[in-house]
Structures are given as C-alpha cells and as structure tokens.
Design a protein around this motif. Structure first.
Motif, PDB file in Angstrom:
ATOM      1  N   ASN A 165      39.081  36.678  48.019  1.00 38.73           N
ATOM      2  CA  ASN A 165      39.216  38.040  47.511  1.00 38.73           C
ATOM      3  C   ASN A 165      38.845  38.146  46.026  1.00 38.73           C
ATOM      4  N   PRO A 166      39.427  37.310  45.143  1.00 40.20           N
ATOM      5  CA  PRO A 166      39.005  37.376  43.743  1.00 40.20           C
ATOM      6  C   PRO A 166      37.536  37.014  43.529  1.00 40.20           C
ATOM      7  N   ARG A 167      36.996  36.169  44.378  1.00 33.21           N
ATOM      8  CA  ARG A 167      35.571  35.854  44.211  1.00 33.21           C
ATOM      9  C   ARG A 167      34.730  37.115  44.336  1.00 33.21           C
ATOM     10  N   ASN A 168      35.247  38.099  45.099  1.00 36.13           N
ATOM     11  CA  ASN A 168      34.517  39.358  45.258  1.00 36.13           C
ATOM     12  C   ASN A 168      34.862  40.360  44.162  1.00 36.13           C
ATOM     13  N   TYR A 169      36.174  40.660  43.986  1.00 32.69           N
ATOM     14  CA  TYR A 169      36.511  41.765  43.091  1.00 32.69           C
ATOM     15  C   TYR A 169      36.585  41.361  41.628  1.00 32.69           C
ATOM     16  N   ARG A 220      53.511  38.249  43.851  1.00 30.25           N
ATOM     17  CA  ARG A 220      54.120  37.056  43.247  1.00 30.25           C
ATOM     18  C   ARG A 220      53.312  36.577  42.048  1.00 30.25           C
ATOM     19  N   LEU A 221      51.983  36.699  42.107  1.00 31.26           N
ATOM     20  CA  LEU A 221      51.160  36.259  40.996  1.00 31.26           C
ATOM     21  C   LEU A 221      51.139  37.288  39.879  1.00 31.26           C
ATOM     22  N   LEU A 222      51.220  38.565  40.236  1.00 36.06           N
ATOM     23  CA  LEU A 222      51.336  39.596  39.212  1.00 36.06           C
ATOM     24  C   LEU A 222      52.644  39.416  38.450  1.00 36.06           C
ATOM     25  N   SER A 223      53.722  39.115  39.172  1.00 35.18           N
ATOM     26  CA  SER A 223      55.019  38.875  38.526  1.00 35.18           C
ATOM     27  C   SER A 223      54.950  37.653  37.623  1.00 35.18           C
ATOM     28  N   GLU A 224      54.260  36.605  38.087  1.00 31.65           N
ATOM     29  CA  GLU A 224      54.114  35.401  37.257  1.00 31.65           C
ATOM     30  C   GLU A 224      53.350  35.725  35.974  1.00 31.65           C
ATOM     31  N   LEU A 225      52.280  36.497  36.105  1.00 34.61           N
ATOM     32  CA  LEU A 225      51.478  36.860  34.939  1.00 34.61           C
ATOM     33  C   LEU A 225      52.302  37.664  33.944  1.00 34.61           C
ATOM     34  N   GLN A 226      53.039  38.658  34.428  1.00 35.44           N
ATOM     35  CA  GLN A 226      53.841  39.502  33.538  1.00 35.44           C
ATOM     36  C   GLN A 226      54.978  38.718  32.882  1.00 35.44           C
ATOM     37  N   LYS A 227      55.617  37.848  33.651  1.00 38.28           N
ATOM     38  CA  LYS A 227      56.696  37.034  33.100  1.00 38.28           C
ATOM     39  C   LYS A 227      56.165  36.065  32.049  1.00 38.28           C
ATOM     40  N   SER A 266      50.742  28.878  35.919  1.00 36.64           N
ATOM     41  CA  SER A 266      50.668  27.718  36.792  1.00 36.64           C
ATOM     42  C   SER A 266      49.229  27.457  37.216  1.00 36.64           C
ATOM     43  N   LEU A 267      48.962  26.217  37.600  1.00 33.39           N
ATOM     44  CA  LEU A 267      47.638  25.895  38.132  1.00 33.39           C
ATOM     45  C   LEU A 267      47.369  26.704  39.387  1.00 33.39           C
ATOM     46  N   GLY A 268      48.415  26.962  40.189  1.00 31.91           N
ATOM     47  CA  GLY A 268      48.239  27.751  41.394  1.00 31.91           C
ATOM     48  C   GLY A 268      47.682  29.137  41.114  1.00 31.91           C
ATOM     49  N   PHE A 269      48.087  29.735  39.993  1.00 30.08           N
ATOM     50  CA  PHE A 269      47.565  31.052  39.614  1.00 30.08           C
ATOM     51  C   PHE A 269      46.048  30.982  39.437  1.00 30.08           C
ATOM     52  N   TRP A 270      45.612  29.963  38.709  1.00 31.45           N
ATOM     53  CA  TRP A 270      44.175  29.849  38.422  1.00 31.45           C
ATOM     54  C   TRP A 270      43.388  29.518  39.685  1.00 31.45           C
ATOM     55  N   VAL A 271      43.939  28.660  40.529  1.00 30.51           N
ATOM     56  CA  VAL A 271      43.242  28.334  41.773  1.00 30.51           C
ATOM     57  C   VAL A 271      43.096  29.580  42.639  1.00 30.51           C
ATOM     58  N   HIS A 272      44.129  30.445  42.627  1.00 27.59           N
ATOM     59  CA  HIS A 272      44.036  31.683  43.411  1.00 27.59           C
ATOM     60  C   HIS A 272      42.817  32.501  43.002  1.00 27.59           C
ATOM     61  N   ALA A 279      44.331  44.034  32.203  1.00 25.00           N
ATOM     62  CA  ALA A 279      43.244  44.852  32.743  1.00 25.00           C
ATOM     63  C   ALA A 279      43.548  45.249  34.190  1.00 25.00           C
ATOM     64  N   PRO A 280      43.630  46.559  34.495  1.00 26.20           N
ATOM     65  CA  PRO A 280      43.909  46.993  35.872  1.00 26.20           C
ATOM     66  C   PRO A 280      42.907  46.446  36.881  1.00 26.20           C
ATOM     67  N   ALA A 281      41.665  46.233  36.453  1.00 27.21           N
ATOM     68  CA  ALA A 281      40.655  45.715  37.366  1.00 27.21           C
ATOM     69  C   ALA A 281      41.007  44.315  37.852  1.00 27.21           C
ATOM     70  N   LEU A 282      41.809  43.587  37.073  1.00 29.40           N
ATOM     71  CA  LEU A 282      42.288  42.274  37.497  1.00 29.40           C
ATOM     72  C   LEU A 282      43.645  42.386  38.171  1.00 29.40           C
ATOM     73  N   THR A 283      44.592  43.025  37.503  1.00 33.46           N
ATOM     74  CA  THR A 283      45.981  43.001  37.967  1.00 33.46           C
ATOM     75  C   THR A 283      46.187  43.762  39.267  1.00 33.46           C
ATOM     76  N   SER A 284      45.381  44.796  39.512  1.00 31.93           N
ATOM     77  CA  SER A 284      45.574  45.597  40.725  1.00 31.93           C
ATOM     78  C   SER A 284      45.298  44.816  41.999  1.00 31.93           C
ATOM     79  N   GLY A 285      44.529  43.742  41.902  1.00 34.73           N
ATOM     80  CA  GLY A 285      44.202  42.977  43.090  1.00 34.73           C
ATOM     81  C   GLY A 285      45.036  41.728  43.295  1.00 34.73           C
ATOM     82  N   LEU A 286      45.951  41.441  42.361  1.00 33.65           N
ATOM     83  CA  LEU A 286      46.764  40.237  42.481  1.00 33.65           C
ATOM     84  C   LEU A 286      47.909  40.431  43.466  1.00 33.65           C
ATOM     85  N   PRO A 287      48.228  39.402  44.248  1.00 33.85           N
ATOM     86  CA  PRO A 287      49.445  39.468  45.072  1.00 33.85           C
ATOM     87  C   PRO A 287      50.656  39.653  44.159  1.00 33.85           C
TER      88      PRO A 287
END
Length: 221
Positions: free
Chosen positions: A133-137, A92-99, A122-128, A82-90
C-alpha cells in the motif's frame, strides 16, 4: 571451539536453573543430548549474535535514513504531519508516530527536529513503508529510487522482502534467540545486499568490522 571453562555437575545444574532448562534445551539436539556441549553451543550462539550487532545496526540505520530522506523530499521537513502520509497509516502506526513525536518534543524541547523521530520510531514502522500500500500511495512506484545501487531489475517488492528479513533476524538477536541454525550465512548476505543497495562504501566498512563466517566456523565440537 573450546571455551576456558569446565562445569562440575553442581555448577551446570545451577547455570541451567538460572538460564532455564527450556532455553538451554534448545541446543540439546545440535549437541547430541550432551548437556555440557549444549552450554557451549549457547555461548557460541551468543558470540555469533554479537558478531551480527554491527551489520544489523548499521543496516537498520542506513535503511531508515534512506526512507526518511525520501519522505523529506516528498513532504518536506514536517513529513511526520503530512496528511498525504498519515492518512494512509494503520491506526497502530499512526499512534506510534504521534507518540514518538510527542515524546521526542518533550525530551528535546526547542532543539527538536524530525531527525529525532527517525531514530525514535521502531524498525517495524519503517519496514511497513515498503509494503504494497505505501509503495503506491507514498512512493508511487518509485521506492527503488531510494536504493540507488540496487540492480536495475530489482522490483520494489524485493526491497520489502529484504527489509523484513532484516527486521525478523534482528529481533531474534535482540531477544537472545538461537540463530546458529537459522541460516545465518544467508541472513548476512541479505543484510549486505540491502546495505549495498543504499551505499556500497558503508557495506565495505561493515565487512571490515564483522565476520560472521569466522564465528560460524568455530562451532563447538
């Protein structure tokens, strides 16, 4: 706490060389510079880490499932694209998600579902996803709704603080670091609180299966 072993100087020297002097040296201050007591502290710390395995494992799984459920509710089963999620990821985390998606699709083929991504990230992805920023968008100020048993006045920021504490403590355990002097009782309370906020019944189960206080009280003398 006593252990069913007693080292000769030669045996201790061999163990110290194998585990490394800096690693065992970490326990020397607590052991009053007694090398043999330091080894017992090392073993005791490992037992304490073992006692935390179930609490950290169950709480991590519950935490990431709670967030994944929220993502599915907001963006559907294909939340990971979903672009509404992926567009706001740093990046490194977008790369982790895609990989992770690519790896899990390759591994599972036609049986692939988004659930495979949940466990692969990773747990770090979920904690992010609980940071400001994610709490808002992503959650638009409604992160707490994913933690239905948290006290009413709990701010979303407190959920992030608790989750990040879990991540850091879990990483110490995973890297075989000392935790005996890192306020393990307080860390266990944080783990229990986070899990209680998600599911009190699951928190009850963890309390039946793990008792870090018992191991803490077995400190070598």
């Amino acid at each position: 706490m006593q252990y069913p072993f007693s080292c000769t100087p030669r045996t201790y020297a061999a163990i110290e060389a194998t585990l490394s002097q800096p690693r065992l040296g970490r326990y020397m201050a607590a052991a009053g510079q007694d090398r043999h007591l330091a080894l017992r502290y090392y073993v005791w710390n490992a037992r304490l880490c073992e006692e935390f395995y179930i609490p950290t494992q169950v709480t991590e799984v519950a935490f990431r499932n709670a967030l994944a459920g929220g993502l599915s509710a907001r963006y559907g089963n294909s939340w990971h694209t979903a672009p509404a999620l992926t567009s706001g990821l740093p990046q490194r985390l977008l790369s982790e998600l895609q990989k992770t998606e690519n790896d899990e699709r390759t591994k599972h083929g036609a049986a692939f579902t988004a659930d495979h991504i949940v466990s692969g990230l990773s747990l770090g992805f979920w904690v992010h996803l609980t940071t400001s920023n994610p709490r808002n968008y992503v959650w638009q100020g409604k992160l707490k709704s994913l933690f239905p048993h948290a006290p009413q006045a709990t701010p979303d920021k407190e959920i992030h603080i608790a989750a990040d504490r879990l991540r850091k403590f879990r990483n110490r355990i995973a890297h075989h670091n000392a935790i005996f002097d890192k306020q393990p009782t307080s860390e266990y309370r944080n783990i229990q609180n986070l899990l209680e906020w998600i599911c009190p019944d699951t928190a009850w189960l963890v309390r039946q299966l793990a008792n870090p206080a018992r191991v803490i009280n077995q400190r070598p003398r």
